[in-house]
Design an enzyme around this catalytic site. Structure first.
Site, PDB file in Angstrom:
ATOM      1  N   GLU A 164     -49.183  33.818  48.357  1.00  0.00           N
ATOM      2  CA  GLU A 164     -48.342  35.012  48.478  1.00  0.00           C
ATOM      3  C   GLU A 164     -47.372  35.203  47.310  1.00  0.00           C
ATOM      4  O   GLU A 164     -46.183  35.439  47.493  1.00  0.00           O
ATOM      5  CB  GLU A 164     -47.584  34.979  49.803  1.00  0.00           C
ATOM      6  CG  GLU A 164     -48.508  34.937  51.008  1.00  0.00           C
ATOM      7  CD  GLU A 164     -47.770  34.831  52.331  1.00  0.00           C
ATOM      8  OE1 GLU A 164     -46.525  34.858  52.342  1.00  0.00           O
ATOM      9  OE2 GLU A 164     -48.441  34.717  53.383  1.00  0.00           O
ATOM     10  N   ASN A 206     -54.171  32.557  47.497  1.00  0.00           N
ATOM     11  CA  ASN A 206     -54.224  33.132  48.840  1.00  0.00           C
ATOM     12  C   ASN A 206     -53.119  34.173  49.008  1.00  0.00           C
ATOM     13  O   ASN A 206     -51.982  33.959  48.603  1.00  0.00           O
ATOM     14  CB  ASN A 206     -54.028  32.003  49.868  1.00  0.00           C
ATOM     15  CG  ASN A 206     -54.266  32.458  51.294  1.00  0.00           C
ATOM     16  OD1 ASN A 206     -55.326  32.987  51.609  1.00  0.00           O
ATOM     17  ND2 ASN A 206     -53.297  32.233  52.159  1.00  0.00           N
ATOM     18  N   HIS A 242     -55.074  39.866  58.114  1.00  0.00           N
ATOM     19  CA  HIS A 242     -54.347  40.128  59.364  1.00  0.00           C
ATOM     20  C   HIS A 242     -54.486  41.620  59.657  1.00  0.00           C
ATOM     21  O   HIS A 242     -53.926  42.455  58.944  1.00  0.00           O
ATOM     22  CB  HIS A 242     -52.879  39.742  59.210  1.00  0.00           C
ATOM     23  CG  HIS A 242     -52.653  38.285  58.943  1.00  0.00           C
ATOM     24  ND1 HIS A 242     -52.994  37.302  59.853  1.00  0.00           N
ATOM     25  CD2 HIS A 242     -52.131  37.637  57.870  1.00  0.00           C
ATOM     26  CE1 HIS A 242     -52.671  36.114  59.360  1.00  0.00           C
ATOM     27  NE2 HIS A 242     -52.158  36.292  58.154  1.00  0.00           N
ATOM     28  N   GLU A 270     -57.139  33.709  57.075  1.00  0.00           N
ATOM     29  CA  GLU A 270     -56.187  33.732  58.186  1.00  0.00           C
ATOM     30  C   GLU A 270     -56.497  34.880  59.138  1.00  0.00           C
ATOM     31  O   GLU A 270     -55.614  35.626  59.567  1.00  0.00           O
ATOM     32  CB  GLU A 270     -54.752  33.849  57.661  1.00  0.00           C
ATOM     33  CG  GLU A 270     -54.362  32.756  56.692  1.00  0.00           C
ATOM     34  CD  GLU A 270     -52.915  32.867  56.217  1.00  0.00           C
ATOM     35  OE1 GLU A 270     -52.123  33.578  56.873  1.00  0.00           O
ATOM     36  OE2 GLU A 270     -52.574  32.244  55.198  1.00  0.00           O
ATOM     37  N   ASP A 272     -57.029  37.416  61.934  1.00  0.00           N
ATOM     38  CA  ASP A 272     -56.716  37.781  63.310  1.00  0.00           C
ATOM     39  C   ASP A 272     -56.647  39.296  63.396  1.00  0.00           C
ATOM     40  O   ASP A 272     -56.376  39.977  62.412  1.00  0.00           O
ATOM     41  CB  ASP A 272     -55.442  37.111  63.850  1.00  0.00           C
ATOM     42  CG  ASP A 272     -54.222  37.254  62.957  1.00  0.00           C
ATOM     43  OD1 ASP A 272     -54.192  38.166  62.109  1.00  0.00           O
ATOM     44  OD2 ASP A 272     -53.288  36.444  63.106  1.00  0.00           O
TER      45      ASP A 272
END
Length: 494
Positions: A164, A206, A242, A270, A272
């Site tokens: 990030e 990432n 996400h 990650e 979801d």
């Protein structure tokens, strides 16, 4: 049951909009139409040489249902918080690996691969690091990376080396952080340090809100391209993904593919999806199919096991509900992964077409667009002259726009030994190719197999059509259908 006492990842306003481990498939034979569907997520992913993992928290290891679901369903793991800076180095030069070691030990004991998350991040830094700046912080960062990566050396498939580091919004630039203020080269230094500490781990960058083609993802793309051009060791890019059930995925696959074309793997790190029912399931399905469609998308990680412990619990974003029941989204992912190993040919997949015997790729020499150019096999580099698209009419095309060319035989020939060429797309049967369960690809007009002449394996070896014999010089892995992604057959290398 033990509830989490570890800090959750912060919620981000953009999760409702589109802002993506040493597991290697070992000699998998996929019998189209006859192979029994896998019954777990990890096994289904492994059919195409990929992993399907979950983020795991040590605080829940006392919950037997949680542990059993993780170990039985997935073939990879990412530690949720246990490898971050505050967890592994709470005091300067005093390292603590207990919880991370517990997860790694359980995973490796069951043959699961491990993703390391994360070595350098502006978030979840210990208080002592937050108080540093300049060269002192830079020294602390490099020492931290060296110590942690060395401790886990040989146990980690891929590291999120830097996490990030790019800002949200339309600027496409770096985030202002204490690490950024040590100098613009800090990301490069982090990657070089990680490579020195663990030469065999994949090294990833990432980030979030990078799932579509936008300013942020383009800023990262430009950095990766620069790193590759200058020899900075970067092997993969992680897309956090996400999402919500209303997310727009119109540029998701093409975004993954453009990064893969730079010569790096892409990983969905990650995943979801907030929501429920068919809407949530459809988004999960699309993400899975996009990964399968990009040959360098090596796997996916769902950010948690059960809605009960999710950092977005109120949005019920995971594949298992709060009682560990399998949701509609679970079935969507499992079915998509199983389709990646059997049946169907709706078209639309883009990727490399790899000769099994040599591991080299079907290649247009010198990136020529001239109709009639004979094809060869060559070292895989992922550039446009090796990117093949499986169309809905069973054609295989290369390039786009006015340069679009179809896989064909020279002069439309149907005799064994005829050269395979690129040609202007005309829709005839010599431009239609059928993928078979044994990994061969046959010409619809002649029934002959796509073949490397003389079973050669060297660069520049000619590609022809020949009487089918099922040998490895006639077996290929690559784009076969939109739902299947890359077909992996015996001996293929990813």
């Amino acid at each position: 049951m033990i509830s989490s006492s570890l800090p959750r990842r912060r919620l981000r306003s953009a999760v409702v909009a589109v802002a993506a481990a040493g597991l290697t498939a070992s000699s998998l034979v996929l019998a189209t139409g006859t192979a029994e569907a896998a019954s777990t997520l990890g096994a289904a992913a492994a059919q195409s040489g990929r992993y399907l993992g979950a983020a795991i928290s040590a605080s829940h290891l006392g919950d037997s249902t949680y542990v059993n679901t993780w170990l039985n369903e997935y073939n990879s793991v990412t530690t949720e918080n246990e490898m971050k800076w505050d967890a592994t180095e709470p005091s300067r030069n005093s390292f603590s690996y207990g919880n991370a070691d517990r997860i790694v030990s359980q995973a490796r004991g069951r043959g699961l691969s491990v993703r390391g998350h994360t070595l350098a991040w502006h978030g979840q830094q210990p208080g002592w690091a937050q108080g540093l700046s300049g060269s002192d912080l830079r020294s602390a960062m490099t020492n931290h990376i060296t110590q942690v990566a060395t401790h886990f050396r040989g146990q980690i498939y891929a590291w999120d080396v830097v996490n990030e580091a790019f800002a949200d919004g339309n600027g496409g630039g770096r985030r202002d952080s204490n690490l950024q203020r040590t100098g613009n080269d800090w990301i490069e230094v982090a990657f070089r340090t990680a490579r020195a500490a663990d030469p065999n781990a994949k090294l990833c960058y990432n980030d979030y809100n990078t799932d579509g083609v936008n300013a942020k993802s383009t800023g990262i793309y430009n950095m990766v391209a620069d790193f590759k051009n200058r020899g900075v060791p970067i092997d993969c890019v992680g897309f956090q993904t996400h999402l919500s059930s209303g997310s727009n995925l119109s540029t998701y696959q093409s975004n993954l593919q453009r990064f893969a074309n730079l010569g790096v793997d892409v990983q969905i790190t990650e995943l979801d999806v907030g929501g429920s029912g068919s809407g949530q399931a459809n988004v999960y399905r699309q993400v899975t199919q996009a990964c399968l469609a990009v040959s360098r998308c090596t796997g996916m990680t769902v950010w948690g096991v059960t809605d009960k412990y999710s950092w977005r619990a109120s949005e019920t974003p995971l594949l298992f509900d709060g009682n560990f029941g399998k949701k509609q989204a679970y079935t969507a992912v499992l079915d998509a992964l199983n389709a990646g190993g059997s049946g169907g040919d709706p078209g639309g997949t883009t990727g490399l077409l790899r000769a099994v015997a040599s591991g080299r790729c079907l290649d247009v020499p010198n990136a020529s667009t001239t109709a009639g150019t004979s094809l060869q096999i060559y070292d895989c580099h992922g550039q446009s002259n090796q990117q093949w698209v499986r169309g809905s009419a069973s054609e295989l095309t290369v390039y786009t726009g006015s340069s679009l060319r179809c896989l064909d035989t020279a002069g439309g020939g149907t005799s064994a030994g005829t050269a395979v060429v690129i040609a202007s797309c005309a829709g005839g049967n010599t431009q239609k190719w059928n993928t078979n369960s044994n990994g061969t690809i046959t010409n619809a007009q002649s029934g002959l197999c796509l073949d490397v002449n003389g079973a050669a394996t060297a660069n520049s070896s000619a590609v022809i059509v020949w009487t089918c014999n099922g040998q490895s010089n006639q077996q290929w892995s690559g784009p076969t259908s939109a739902s299947r992604g890359a077909l992996t057959v015996p001996g293929s290398a990813r």
